[in-house]
Design a protein around this motif. Structure first.
Motif, PDB file in Angstrom:
ATOM      1  N   GLY A  72       0.788  -1.224   0.000  1.00  0.00           N
ATOM      2  CA  GLY A  72       0.000   0.000   0.000  1.00  0.00           C
ATOM      3  C   GLY A  72       0.818   1.271   0.000  1.00  0.00           C
ATOM      4  O   GLY A  72       1.361   1.676  -1.023  1.00  0.00           O
ATOM      5  N   SER A  73       0.948   1.910   1.158  1.00  0.00           N
ATOM      6  CA  SER A  73       1.594   3.210   1.252  1.00  0.00           C
ATOM      7  C   SER A  73       3.082   3.128   0.903  1.00  0.00           C
ATOM      8  O   SER A  73       3.795   2.240   1.368  1.00  0.00           O
ATOM      9  CB  SER A  73       1.445   3.774   2.662  1.00  0.00           C
ATOM     10  OG  SER A  73       2.161   4.979   2.782  1.00  0.00           O
TER      11      SER A  73
ATOM     12  N   ALA B 252      -1.677  -0.180  -3.836  1.00  0.00           N
ATOM     13  CA  ALA B 252      -2.709   0.409  -2.966  1.00  0.00           C
ATOM     14  C   ALA B 252      -4.112   0.360  -3.569  1.00  0.00           C
ATOM     15  O   ALA B 252      -5.053  -0.045  -2.881  1.00  0.00           O
ATOM     16  CB  ALA B 252      -2.332   1.827  -2.573  1.00  0.00           C
TER      17      ALA B 252
ATOM     18  N   GLY C  72      -6.803  -1.732  -1.577  1.00  0.00           N
ATOM     19  CA  GLY C  72      -7.538  -0.761  -0.763  1.00  0.00           C
ATOM     20  C   GLY C  72      -8.918  -1.225  -0.328  1.00  0.00           C
ATOM     21  O   GLY C  72      -9.311  -1.051   0.827  1.00  0.00           O
TER      22      GLY C  72
END
Length: 140
Positions: A95-96, A116, A120
């Motif tokens: 993700g990040s 992401a 998500g």
């Protein structure tokens, strides 16, 4: 479609994925496809100092056009970017990207992609189920 290298020049693709993450996300089929795209330096980073291991792997490969990362990948800082020589793309399978990208990457115009958007929805669904479970005092 983005063309990163000509057909005459094979891209160097280097995996900087830790052993723990590698087992969770990488398949033989996926590695086979990466080998078709260029000179793939696969496998996982050794245990211990992952930053040092990443630099050693990049140097052993003779640089990198594309880096693959995931949870546990060290920051792609100035030393890593310089070791790559011709880094054009960083593919992050999580993700990040806050903990792995650096100002150096941005200043040099290195493209970054992340999983992401793909993960998500699953993260959001899990979060909602946990809120619901706690509201019902399931864990008390």
């Amino acid at each position: 479609m983005i063309v990163l290298c000509s057909r005459e020049q094979l891209m160097k693709i280097v995996s900087l994925i830790t052993q723990e993450s590698f087992k969770k996300i990488m398949t033989k089929e996926c590695e086979g496809r990466l080998e078709e795209l260029g000179e793939y330096w696969g496998g996982c980073l050794g245990s211990g100092d992952v930053r040092r291991n990443a630099l050693e792997k990049i140097k052993k490969a003779g640089g990198a056009d594309i880096l693959l990362g995931c949870w546990g990948t060290p920051e792609i800082d100035e030393d890593v970017v310089n070791a790559c020589g011709s880094l054009r793309l960083f593919v992050y399978g999580a993700g990040s990207i806050k903990s792995v990208i650096s100002r150096e990457m941005l200043e040099r115009g290195i493209r970054v992609t992340t999983a992401a958007p793909a993960i998500g929805l699953g993260v959001a669904e899990f979060t909602v189920t946990q809120i619901y479970a706690f509201s019902k005092k399931i864990f008390y």
